[in-house]
Design an enzyme around this catalytic site. Structure first.
Site, PDB file in Angstrom:
ATOM      1  N   GLU A 125       0.828  -1.197   0.000  1.00 11.49           N
ATOM      2  CA  GLU A 125       0.000   0.000   0.000  1.00 11.49           C
ATOM      3  C   GLU A 125       0.865   1.251   0.000  1.00 11.49           C
ATOM      4  O   GLU A 125       1.996   1.238   0.470  1.00 11.49           O
ATOM      5  CB  GLU A 125      -0.907   0.000   1.234  1.00 11.49           C
ATOM      6  CG  GLU A 125      -1.914  -1.131   1.165  1.00 11.49           C
ATOM      7  CD  GLU A 125      -2.781  -1.224   2.404  1.00 11.49           C
ATOM      8  OE1 GLU A 125      -3.966  -1.526   2.223  1.00 11.49           O
ATOM      9  OE2 GLU A 125      -2.299  -0.993   3.519  1.00 11.49           O
ATOM     10  N   CYS A 138       3.338   8.635   1.367  1.00  8.97           N
ATOM     11  CA  CYS A 138       3.914   7.675   2.312  1.00  8.97           C
ATOM     12  C   CYS A 138       4.179   6.381   1.536  1.00  8.97           C
ATOM     13  O   CYS A 138       3.261   5.739   1.029  1.00  8.97           O
ATOM     14  CB  CYS A 138       2.912   7.460   3.441  1.00  8.97           C
ATOM     15  SG  CYS A 138       3.485   6.315   4.669  1.00  8.97           S
ATOM     16  N   CYS A 145       6.683  -6.775   7.232  1.00  7.52           N
ATOM     17  CA  CYS A 145       7.845  -6.308   7.990  1.00  7.52           C
ATOM     18  C   CYS A 145       8.288  -7.433   8.908  1.00  7.52           C
ATOM     19  O   CYS A 145       7.451  -8.143   9.461  1.00  7.52           O
ATOM     20  CB  CYS A 145       7.485  -5.057   8.797  1.00  7.52           C
ATOM     21  SG  CYS A 145       8.903  -4.315   9.623  1.00  7.52           S
ATOM     22  N   CYS A 149       6.770  -4.797  15.766  1.00  4.71           N
ATOM     23  CA  CYS A 149       6.514  -3.834  16.839  1.00  4.71           C
ATOM     24  C   CYS A 149       5.092  -4.099  17.330  1.00  4.71           C
ATOM     25  O   CYS A 149       4.177  -4.314  16.517  1.00  4.71           O
ATOM     26  CB  CYS A 149       6.660  -2.409  16.333  1.00  4.71           C
ATOM     27  SG  CYS A 149       8.331  -2.078  15.756  1.00  4.71           S
ATOM     28  N   CYS A 152       1.960  -2.101  15.964  1.00  6.50           N
ATOM     29  CA  CYS A 152       1.904  -1.814  14.515  1.00  6.50           C
ATOM     30  C   CYS A 152       1.199  -2.929  13.755  1.00  6.50           C
ATOM     31  O   CYS A 152       1.538  -4.103  13.903  1.00  6.50           O
ATOM     32  CB  CYS A 152       3.317  -1.621  13.977  1.00  6.50           C
ATOM     33  SG  CYS A 152       3.381  -1.437  12.179  1.00  6.50           S
ATOM     34  N   GLY A 201       7.017  -1.782   6.115  1.00  7.32           N
ATOM     35  CA  GLY A 201       8.394  -2.260   6.064  1.00  7.32           C
ATOM     36  C   GLY A 201       9.406  -1.374   6.755  1.00  7.32           C
ATOM     37  O   GLY A 201       9.131  -0.229   7.103  1.00  7.32           O
ATOM     38  N   HIS A 257       9.483   6.017  20.597  1.00 10.56           N
ATOM     39  CA  HIS A 257       8.296   5.471  21.280  1.00 10.56           C
ATOM     40  C   HIS A 257       8.453   5.124  22.763  1.00 10.56           C
ATOM     41  O   HIS A 257       7.448   4.883  23.444  1.00 10.56           O
ATOM     42  CB  HIS A 257       7.745   4.231  20.559  1.00 10.56           C
ATOM     43  CG  HIS A 257       7.476   4.444  19.115  1.00 10.56           C
ATOM     44  ND1 HIS A 257       6.867   5.572  18.628  1.00 10.56           N
ATOM     45  CD2 HIS A 257       7.741   3.675  18.026  1.00 10.56           C
ATOM     46  CE1 HIS A 257       6.778   5.493  17.306  1.00 10.56           C
ATOM     47  NE2 HIS A 257       7.302   4.358  16.926  1.00 10.56           N
ATOM     48  N   CYS A 375      -0.859   5.963  10.019  1.00 12.25           N
ATOM     49  CA  CYS A 375       0.392   5.313  10.443  1.00 12.25           C
ATOM     50  C   CYS A 375       0.118   3.988  11.112  1.00 12.25           C
ATOM     51  O   CYS A 375      -0.695   3.904  12.027  1.00 12.25           O
ATOM     52  CB  CYS A 375       1.112   6.148  11.492  1.00 12.25           C
ATOM     53  SG  CYS A 375       1.618   7.726  10.962  1.00 12.25           S
TER      54      CYS A 375
HETATM   55  N1  SAH Z   1       9.395   0.727   9.790  1.00 17.26           N
HETATM   56  C1  SAH Z   1       9.643   2.107   9.874  1.00 17.26           C
HETATM   57  C2  SAH Z   1       8.733   2.949   9.015  1.00 17.26           C
HETATM   58  C3  SAH Z   1       7.283   2.566   8.929  1.00 17.26           C
HETATM   59  S1  SAH Z   1       6.236   2.860  10.300  1.00 17.26           S
HETATM   60  C4  SAH Z   1       9.555   2.553  11.315  1.00 17.26           C
HETATM   61  O1  SAH Z   1       9.101   1.798  12.147  1.00 17.26           O
HETATM   62  O2  SAH Z   1      10.003   3.653  11.585  1.00 17.26           O
HETATM   63  C5  SAH Z   1       5.947   4.626  10.323  1.00 17.26           C
HETATM   64  C6  SAH Z   1       5.650   5.162  11.731  1.00 17.26           C
HETATM   65  O3  SAH Z   1       4.346   4.768  12.172  1.00 17.26           O
HETATM   66  C7  SAH Z   1       6.631   4.643  12.778  1.00 17.26           C
HETATM   67  O4  SAH Z   1       7.041   5.651  13.639  1.00 17.26           O
HETATM   68  C8  SAH Z   1       5.780   3.635  13.503  1.00 17.26           C
HETATM   69  O5  SAH Z   1       6.296   3.362  14.770  1.00 17.26           O
HETATM   70  C9  SAH Z   1       4.448   4.314  13.519  1.00 17.26           C
HETATM   71  N2  SAH Z   1       3.326   3.423  13.843  1.00 17.26           N
HETATM   72  C10 SAH Z   1       3.254   2.099  13.666  1.00 17.26           C
HETATM   73  N3  SAH Z   1       2.059   1.633  14.083  1.00 17.26           N
HETATM   74  C11 SAH Z   1       1.353   2.689  14.515  1.00 17.26           C
HETATM   75  C12 SAH Z   1       0.028   2.854  15.014  1.00 17.26           C
HETATM   76  N4  SAH Z   1      -0.803   1.831  15.120  1.00 17.26           N
HETATM   77  N5  SAH Z   1      -0.369   4.104  15.357  1.00 17.26           N
HETATM   78  C13 SAH Z   1       0.445   5.161  15.188  1.00 17.26           C
HETATM   79  N6  SAH Z   1       1.707   5.068  14.691  1.00 17.26           N
HETATM   80  C14 SAH Z   1       2.153   3.847  14.365  1.00 17.26           C
HETATM   81 FE1  SF4 Z   2       7.945  -2.704  11.011  1.00 16.71          FE
HETATM   82 FE2  SF4 Z   2       7.969  -0.041  11.440  1.00 16.71          FE
HETATM   83 FE3  SF4 Z   2       5.746  -1.512  11.924  1.00 16.71          FE
HETATM   84 FE4  SF4 Z   2       7.877  -1.778  13.504  1.00 16.71          FE
HETATM   85  S1  SF4 Z   2       6.613   0.086  13.234  1.00 16.71           S
HETATM   86  S2  SF4 Z   2       6.628  -3.453  12.667  1.00 16.71           S
HETATM   87  S3  SF4 Z   2       9.543  -1.539  12.057  1.00 16.71           S
HETATM   88  S4  SF4 Z   2       6.711  -1.169   9.932  1.00 16.71           S
END
Ligand code: SAH
Ligand code: SF4
Length: 400
Positions: A125, A138, A145, A149, A152, A201, A257, A375
Site C-alpha cells: 500500500e 507515504c 515487515c 513492533c 503496529c 516495512g 516510542h 500510520c
Molecule cells: N518501519 C519504519 C517505518 C514505517 S512505520 C519505522 O518503524 O520507523 C511509520 C511510523 O508509524 C513509525 O514511527 C511507527 O512506529 C508508527 N506506527 C506504527 N504503528 C502505529 C500505530 N498503530 N499508530 C500510530 N503510529 C504507528
Molecule cells: Fe515494522 Fe515499522 Fe511496523 Fe515496527 S513500526 S513493525 S519496524 S513497519
C-alpha cells in the site's frame, strides 16, 4: 481491505482476485540508474557513442514527463523506440484499488510479481496525504515487515519480500499518474511535494533498493523532490543509520516510542539488538544533522503505557545535544490490538512539556483512519493468501 471499513470507501479500481494475477511479460525500465539504462541500450544495439545522449532523453521522458509508453518519447528515434518496446516496458506497479478517505487522503493498493513464483502476486500500500501547504506520499519499502513492533498493524504481517528500487520509485510514479502531477500540469504546481518512507516495512533492512530509489526520486533532472523533503523513518537499525546519511542524505526520523530500554524492548523488539544508547549515538553521528536539519523522533501515544509526564521529562533529558524535533503520533487502532490511544488532554500535556523544554512537538493529525491508511494501519492481503496457503499445506500434511 478490512471488512469493518469496506462499505464507506470509494474503491475506484475494480479489484481482481489475487489468484488471477498475470505477471508482466517484459521487464520495466523504471528504477534503473543512468548506468543501468546505458547497459540496456547497449543490449538493444545502441552504439556506445550515442548512449549517454539517449540515456538523458530516456531519463527526461521517464522521470520528468512521466511517459507511460515509448510512443510518447518523440525525441527518440522511431527505430530505437520500437526496439525498446520490443524488449522493455515503462510499467509501474499495477493499481488494483484506490480508496479515498473523507479527509482527502488516498490509499492505493498495488500488485507486484512475487519474485520467486511468477504465478503469484504480492501487494503493498501507498498513501497520499494532501495538506494546505504540501502533499506527502507515504511509501512502502517491503511487503510486510520482519520486526513485529507490538503496536503496529504491518508488524502482524509476516515479511514476504523486499521491494525492488523500481517498485519503490514506481509508487511515486503511480501517485503522480493518478494525481495528474507530471511536469506538464498546466498550473505548474505540484501535488506530491514530500516523500516519507513510512509505509509498510523497515527501509533500513532494504538498504540498497531504498537508496537507489531515493536517489532517483531526488534527482533534479527527473522527479526532482529535494532530499530535504524526503524523510526516512527507521525503528533503529543502528549500523545503517550513518550509512543512510552518507549514501542517501535524506532527512531522518527515528521511531523512538519509549525512553526506557525495558519498555522499548517490548514495543520495538529491535531494541534488544540495538538499545537506546546506541541508537542515540548513531543520531549524534548522523551526517548533516543540524538545527536547520533536525532529526525527527516519532513517539506513538499509548494510553497508560508511555504517556506520563515522567516519560516526557526523560525524553527531553535524553535528547540533549541532538538537533531534534519530536513528533507525537496518536495511536491508530487496528482490529485486534490491545493498545488504546492516550486521552487527548494527556497528549496535550505531554506535548506542552516537551515544547516548553525547547523542542518543536507537533501532534500528528491522524489522516485516512476510515480507510485504514493512517500510520501503522497498513497491511496488505498477501498474508491472507499465505494463511490460506498455510492451511492448504496443513491439509496436505494431514492427508500424507
Ligand atoms: N518501519 C519504519 C517505518 C514505517 S512505520 C519505522 O518503524 O520507523 C511509520 C511510523 O508509524 C513509525 O514511527 C511507527 O512506529 C508508527 N506506527 C506504527 N504503528 C502505529 C500505530 N498503530 N499508530 C500510530 N503510529 C504507528
Ligand atoms: Fe515494522 Fe515499522 Fe511496523 Fe515496527 S513500526 S513493525 S519496524 S513497519
Amino acid at each position: 481491505m478490512q471488512p469493518t471499513t469496506e462499505p464507506r470507501n470509494a474503491i475506484l479500481v475494480e479489484k481482481t482476485p489475487l489468484e488471477t494475477y498475470v505477471p508482466p511479460a517484459k521487464p520495466s525500465l523504471i528504477g534503473l540508474s543512468r548506468t543501468e539504462l546505458a547497459d540496456r541500450l547497449g543490449e538493444i544495439g545502441v552504439a556506445p557513442a550515442q548512449r549517454k545522449m539517449r540515456v538523458q532523453q530516456l531519463w527526461h521522458w521517464l522521470y520528468f514527463r512521466g511517459a507511460q509508453n515509448f510512443d510518447e518519447m518523440t525525441s527518440i528515434s522511431k527505430g530505437i523506440r520500437a526496439e525498446l518496446a520490443q524488449h522493455f516496458t515503462v510499467d509501474r506497479p499495477e493499481v488494483v484499488a484506490e480508496q479515498i478517505s473523507n479527509d482527502g487522503t488516498r490509499k492505493w493498493l498495488l500488485r507486484l510479481p512475487s519474485g520467486d513464483n511468477v504465478q503469484k502476486a504480492h501487494e503493498v500500500e501507498c498513501v497520499y496525504i494532501p495538506e494546505t501547504d504540501r502533499g506527502t506520499l507515504c511509501v512502502s519499502s517491503q511487503v510486510g515487515c520482519t520486526l513485529n513492533c507490538s503496536f503496529c498493524h504491518t508488524g502482524t504481517q509476516r515479511l514476504v519480500r523486499n521491494l525492488t528500487a523500481g517498485e519503490i520509485v514506481g509508487q511515486v510514479m503511480v501517485a503522480r499518474d493518478r494525481l495528474n502531477d507530471w511536469a506538464d500540469r498546466e498550473d505548474g504546481t505540484r501535488r506530491v511535494t514530500n516523500i516519507v518512507m513510512m509505509g509498510m516495512g523497515e527501509p533500513l533492512y532494504n538498504f540498497d533498493a531504498v537508496r537507489d530509489a531515493l536517489l532517483i526520486v531526488g534527482d533534479n533532472e527527473g522527479i526532482g523532490i529535494s532530499r530535504r523533503r524526503i524523510t526516512l523513518s527507521t525503528s533503529g537499525v543502528v549500523p545503517n543509520i550513518v550509512r543512510a546519511g552518507e549514501e542517501i542524505g535524506v532527512m531522518l526520523a527515528i521511531s523512538l516510542h519509549a525512553v526506557r530500554d525495558e519498555l522499548r524492548n517490548e514495543l520495538v523488539p529491535l531494541n534488544r539488538k540495538y538499545p537506546i544508547k546506541e541508537l542515540l549515538q548513531a543520531c549524534r553521528d548522523y551526517p548533516g544533522a543540524s538545527n536547520a536539519r533536525r532529526i525527527t523522533f516519532e513517539y506513538v501515544m499509548l494510553k497508560g503505557v508511555n504517556d506520563s509526564l515522567d516519560d516526557a521529562k526523560l525524553l527531553v533529558k535524553m535528547l540533549k545535544g541532538i538537533p531534534a524535533k519530536i513528533n507525537l503520533i496518536p495511536f491508530n487502532p487496528w482490529p485486534g490490538t490491545a493498545y488504546e490511544c492516550s486521552d487527548w488532554d494527556q497528549i496535550e500535556k505531554f506535548s506542552e512539556y516537551v515544547f516548553n523544554a525547547g523542542y518543536s512537538s507537533p501532534v500528528r493529525t491522524p489522516r485516512g483512519r476510515d480507510i485504514l491508511a493512517a500510520c501503522g494501519q497498513l497491511k496488505s492481503e498477501t498474508e491472507k493468501l499465505s494463511a490460506r496457503e498455510r492451511q492448504a499445506l496443513r491439509a496436505m500434511a494431514m492427508t500424507d
